[in-house]
Design an enzyme around this catalytic site. Structure first.
Site, PDB file in Angstrom:
ATOM      1  CE  LYS A  12     -59.950  35.444  12.251  1.00 17.53           C
ATOM      2  NZ  LYS A  12     -59.354  34.088  12.266  1.00 17.53           N
ATOM      3  CB  SER A  45     -58.693  33.936  15.866  1.00 17.54           C
ATOM      4  OG  SER A  45     -58.566  33.455  14.554  1.00 17.54           O
ATOM      5  CB  SER A  71     -59.186  30.565  13.961  1.00 20.00           C
ATOM      6  OG  SER A  71     -58.247  30.724  14.995  1.00 20.00           O
TER       7      SER A  71
END
Lengths: 563, 563
Positions: B128, B212, B236
Site C-alpha cells: 500500500k 483504503s 481498510s
C-alpha cells in the site's frame, strides 16, 4: 460544613477505627525519634513481631501450609499498621473487622480442605487509596471525594463497587485490611493532602515517605504490611519503594489490570499509569505478579495483554547466574549498563555510593558492566512532561473545586496551567514520543557491540532519584524515575544501603550543573539524611517483568543489605 | 505548475514505467467488460498464467526449493500487475527494474547456497502506498506529497528512507515491485484520489475495489500480486479483501511493526491504524505474519509487543478440528457467535446468504453456532467515530493545502469539521471507550453459558459491510468493519461466495430501519452486483491473530469457494 470540618471528621474517623488498646498516648516527636522502625516494636508482642518480620512469600508459605492461621497474621499486621499510622500518617481507610472476618473464612477453608484457597492465602495486602473495596470509601486524598464515588454522588457505586484487581486479590487468598495515603492529584513524590497531612518516612521521619504510593512505602517500610499495591505514572511505585528500603515493580502498560481503579486525569493515554506491587523482598513481587497473571487478567480488563508469566524469560536471566542446581554456569554472565548520571541533575553522594556498591557486587559475581550512554534524556523528559499537563489540570482542579480545599505546594504547578492541549498538539507529542522511544530502542540494541555476552545489555542500573529520599517540600527533580515511564520500560527498585554520615559526606568543591542541580546538592545534608534508605533501580526493556524481578531476586542475594 | 499538471505528470509517469510490450491498446469499457479477472489472461503466457495462479505460500515453496526462479516469478507478476493497472488504476509506484535486480540476487543466492534466504524467498509482495521504499516516492494519494517526504521537502529522507517492515520483508526474501493506490486521507472504503482516479473492482468494475487498501485489493484480486500489505483503522484491510474475494488479516494493535510508515492523523492514539496482510489464501496470511514475527519486530518498533507467533494458540483451534493426522477428534468442536445484523443497517441479500452459507458449513462440520447479542454497537460506533475527527481534519486539510487539490466527495466530511477536541474531551472519550470495551469483553465471557464447549465462543462471524462491495460514491455505512477496530479485536476476512442475480434478488417488501438503511438496501441491484465477490469476517478477541488465521484456514477447506 467547611472543607476543614469534613477533613477533620475524616481524619478523626480514621483514628477512631484504631482499637483503643492499640493507641499510642505518648507519640514521640520527630526530632526525638526520627527512626521509628525499631521504636515501634515495643508495642508489639513476641508473636506479633515474629509474624510482622516475615515477607509476604514467607507468610504465604506458613499460612498456605496451615502452620499459621490467617487470623493471627491479620491481627498482627492490623496492630502494627495502627501503630504505623499514628507515627507516620499513612492510612486513609481502616477495615480491620472485615479483614479479620475474611481471615477467619480462610482459616475455616483450610481447616476443611487442608489446602490454601490460592497463592496469597492469608497474606495481608494493603492498597493505595485508588483501589475500590466493597464497604470502604475512596477519597484519593481529595476532601471533595469523601462520601462520593470518585467525586460523584448517587452513582450507586459508593462503597459497593470493587476494582477488578481487588476481586482477584481476594480470589488469590489475600486479606485486605487498609488503604494507604496518597498525595492529592497523585502527581507528587511526596504524600500530602488535606485529610491526613504529610506521610513521614519511618526510617527517618525528617524525610518524605515518597509518593504517590507514599502510604504504601511508609506502611510496608515499617512492616505494617508485608505487601501492597501502588500505581506509577512517573515513579509512584518506585519512589516510595526506594525511599523505604523496599522492592517495587513498575510493570509496563498492559501487564496488570487497572480496570475500575480511581485515577487522576483518567483517559490521558499517551503515558499511562500502571499498577504494581511493593514488598520487602523480590520473591513477594514475583508471588503477587504470578498470582494475578495466573488468573488471566486479560479476561476482566480489556487493556491487559494476553501475556501469562513467562518462565522462559525468567530463565533467560537465571541461566546466566547458576544452572538451577546452585552450580555456576561456566561462562554464563549478565551484562548491565550503568547510568551514573543523566547529566541534568547529578545523584547526591549516598546515591552515587549505592550505584557503586551494586556495580561492585555484580562485577565481583562475574558480571559485566558497561557505561550507559543513551540518547540525551532531556528531550524525552520534556516530551513526557507535556502528557501530564495535556488537560492543563482540568481534572484535578475540578476535584479541588468540589470542596474548595487548597492544593498542597507540591502540586501547585497545576494552578498555573491555563490552556489545554488540542488534538493536533497531542498527536504531535505522540509522534515525538514514538521517535524518542525508537531512538532509545536502537541505542539499547546497539550495546551488543559493547558487551561480551553476544546480547545487548540485560538491564540498566540507575538512580531512582538524585537523593535517598526527598526532604519535605524539596522534591526538585523527577527525571530519574520518569524516563522509565516515558519509555514504558519495566523497572524494579532494590534497596542497596543506608546513608552513613561518616561515609557519605557532602561533595566538597562540587560545581553545580545549574541552579536546580545546585539546590538539590545543597539539600543533601549528611546530618539530616543519616540512616536513610538508599535504593536504586534495575530497568529492563518494555514488558520484561519476569527478567527484572529475577534480577532483583538475584541482586538481593548479592548485597549485604538484601534478604 | 497547477495541481492538475503535477497529478497528470505523475499519472503519466506511472504508465510510462510499464514496458511498451505490456501496454493494452484496446482497453475495454466497463460496461463491455465488467469482470476482467479472466479477460486479463489473454495477455499472459502459459508460464505466466501458471505462476500468477499460485498463492504466496505455493510460490514460497517453489522458489524456496529452487523449482522456480525468483526472476521468472517476479517478471510474471510485474506483467500481470501492469495489465491490472491499465484496467483498474491500482498502482501508485512501479519499480519493476529494482524488483528484477532483487530477484536475480535471490536466484544467485540460491544457486550458491542451495537454500532460501528466508521464508518469503522469491515471493513478490505489493505494498500500500504508505510504506516507504528506497528509491521510490510515497504520495499516499496526495498531489502535494509528490516530490516530498510526507509533504516536507529537504528532509534528506526522500526516496532514501525505508519503513522498518519493508526492510524486514527484504530480509525474509520478499521481492518488492510496486506500491498500490489509496484514497487520499486513507479514510474511505473506496479508493479515489486526484492522481490515479478511481480504483475499480476487477471482478466487477461497476463496483469499488474497496479502501483504503483498495489498490492492494484490486491488484491481488486480479492476481497481479500474490500477497500485499495494507493498513486498517476502520476496515481498510478487510474491506478491499472482502470486496475482492481475498483473505485479509486485521491484527490487533502492537502485533506488527508500523514504524516509519506514512499515515494520516499520525499520533492519534485512541484507535490506532494497524498493518496487516491481504492474500489469496489463509496460508499466505500465516506465512507473512510468521515471517515478520520470527524477526522479532519488537526490537525495531517500540510499539510492537514482545509476542512471538504462539503455536499453542493456533493449536487451540486446530485441536478442535482434527488431531493433526487428519482424524476427527471425538467431541472436539468449535463454537461461533453469529451477528446477523447490528440492528443499525441490515446486510443486503447476498451478504445475508454468505453468512448463512458459512454458518451452514460450520454446522455441517459439527460446530456450534449461537446468536451473537452483544451490547448495542451504536454507542461503540459513536465513540469510535470521535477519535477519527479529534483533530477536525487538521492533518488532512494541511495535506490538501500543499497543492490546492480538492477532496474527493468520499472524504469531504472532513471539510465541515471545525473544532478540534481538547485534551479533557479526548480523555473522556478514552474513558468511554474503555468502558464500552469492558462491557463487550464481559459479554464475550458470558457466552460460556450459551455454548456446550465449556468455553466462551471461539470467534464471531459477521458481515464486513452491508453490501458485497460498495457502488462508487455510495459507501454509506462502516459499522460492520469499525466495531472491530474500536474494540481492537483480531479479525480475518474470508471469501464465501459470489453474487448470483438469480438467487440474490432484492428483498421485496423490505421495511427499512431508517433512511440510511433504506438507501443502502435500494443500492443493492442484482443486475449490477451479479458476479461480485461476497466475503465475511471471522472476529477473534484482542491479539488472537493465531486463532483467527487458523479459523480462516479451516473455513477455506469447508467452503466450495475456498482453496
Amino acid at each position: 460544613m467547611t472543607w476543614q470540618d469534613i477533613a477533620k471528621q475524616k481524619r478523626e474517623a480514621i483514628l477512631t477505627a484504631i482499637p483503643q488498646e492499640w493507641r499510642i498516648s505518648d507519640s514521640p516527636s520527630i526530632e526525638d525519634q526520627p527512626d521509628v522502625t525499631i521504636y515501634i516494636e515495643q508495642y508489639l508482642s513476641k508473636e506479633e513481631l515474629e509474624i510482622t518480620a516475615c515477607s509476604a512469600d514467607q507468610i504465604a508459605q506458613k499460612c498456605g501450609s496451615g502452620e499459621w492461621s490467617a487470623e493471627d497474621v491479620t491481627r498482627a499486621f492490623c496492630h502494627r499498621a495502627s501503630l504505623a499510622h499514628q507515627l507516620l500518617h499513612c492510612l486513609h481507610e481502616i477495615f480491620f473487622d472485615a479483614a479479620i472476618e475474611d481471615a477467619k473464612k480462610l482459616d475455616a477453608y483450610y481447616a476443611e480442605h487442608k489446602r490454601a484457597v490460592g497463592p496469597l492465602h492469608g497474606v495481608p495486602v494493603s492498597l493505595k487509596d485508588q483501589f475500590h473495596v466493597k464497604g470502604v470509601e475512596t477519597s484519593m486524598g481529595y476532601v471533595g471525594w469523601i462520601g462520593t464515588f470518585e467525586g460523584k454522588k448517587g452513582t450507586g457505586k459508593e462503597k459497593v463497587y470493587e476494582s477488578e484487581m481487588v476481586t482477584m486479590l481476594r480470589t488469590a487468598g489475600a486479606v485486605l485490611f487498609c488503604k494507604t495515603s496518597v498525595p492529592h492529584t497523585l502527581m507528587s513524590g511526596e504524600t500530602v493532602n488535606n485529610i491526613i497531612g504529610y506521610t513521614l518516612n519511618p526510617k527517618n521521619r525528617r524525610l518524605a515517605s515518597g509518593g504517590s504510593s507514599g502510604g504504601e512505602g511508609a506502611l510496608i517500610g515499617i512492616r505494617g504490611s508485608p505487601l501492597g499495591l501502588g500505581s506509577d505514572i512517573g515513579g509512584s511505585i518506585r519512589i516510595p519503594a526506594a525511599f523505604n528500603g523496599l522492592y517495587g515493580l513498575r510493570p509496563s502498560t498492559g501487564r496488570l489490570p487497572y480496570h475500575g481503579i480511581a485515577n487522576s486525569m483518567d483517559g490521558q493515554n499517551s503515558i499511562l499509569s500502571v499498577v504494581g506491587p511493593l514488598a520487602t523482598n523480590a520473591a513477594s513481587l514475583r508471588l503477587l505478579t504470578l498470582a494475578l497473571l495466573d488468573q488471566k487478567p486479560w479476561f476482566v480488563d480489556p487493556m491487559v495483554l494476553e501475556m501469562p508469566w513467562r518462565y522462559m524469560e525468567e530463565n533467560a536471566i537465571n541461566e546466566n547466574i547458576h544452572d538451577g542446581r546452585g552450580i555456576e554456569k561456566p561462562g554464563g554472565k549478565l551484562s548491565f549498563g550503568v547510568l551514573e548520571t543523566d547529566g541534568i541533575v547529578n545523584p547526591t553522594p549516598p546515591v552515587r555510593r549505592a550505584i557503586e556498591e551494586l556495580v561492585a557486587a555484580l562485577e565481583e559475581a562475574g558480571h559485566e558492566i558497561i557505561p550507559w550512554t543513551p540518547p540525551p534524556h532531556k528531550p524525552l523528559l520534556d516530551a513526557g512532561f507535556k502528557t501530564w499537563i495535556f488537560d492543563s489540570g482540568t481534572d484535578v482542579k475540578s476535584a479541588f473545586a468540589l470542596s474548595g480545599e487548597p492544593m498542597a505546594k507540591q502540586v501547585a504547578f497545576f494552578e498555573k496551567l491555563e490552556k489545554e492541549y488540542k488534538a493536533s498538539e497531542i498527536a504531535a507529542t505522540n509522534v515525538e514520543l514514538r521517535g524518542l522511544r525508537k531512538g532509545y530502542l536502537d541505542y539499547w540494541n546497539s550495546t551488543i557491540k559493547e558487551t561480551s555476552t553476544g546480547r545487548p545489555v540485560d538491564a540498566v542500573i540507575c538512580p531512582l532519584a538524585p537523593f535517598p529520599a526527598a526532604r519535605p517540600g524539596r522534591y526538585g527533580y523527577y527525571g530519574y524515575s520518569t524516563w522509565v515511564n516515558i519509555l514504558d520500560y519495566s523497572s524494579v527498585t532494590v534497596p542497596v544501603t543506608v546513608v552513613d554520615k561518616a561515609v557519605d559526606g557532602r561533595d566538597e568543591g562540587y560545581v553545580a550543573l545549574d541552579e536546580r542541580d545546585g539546590e538539590i546538592q545543597d539539600d543533601y545534608d549528611p546530618e539530616i539524611y543519616d540512616g536513610a534508605h538508599v535504593g536504586v533501580q534495575i530497568v529492563g526493556r518494555r514488558l520484561q517483568e519476569e527478567r527484572v524481578v529475577a534480577l532483583a531476586a538475584y541482586v538481593e542475594t548479592l548485597l549485604p543489605f538484601g534478604g
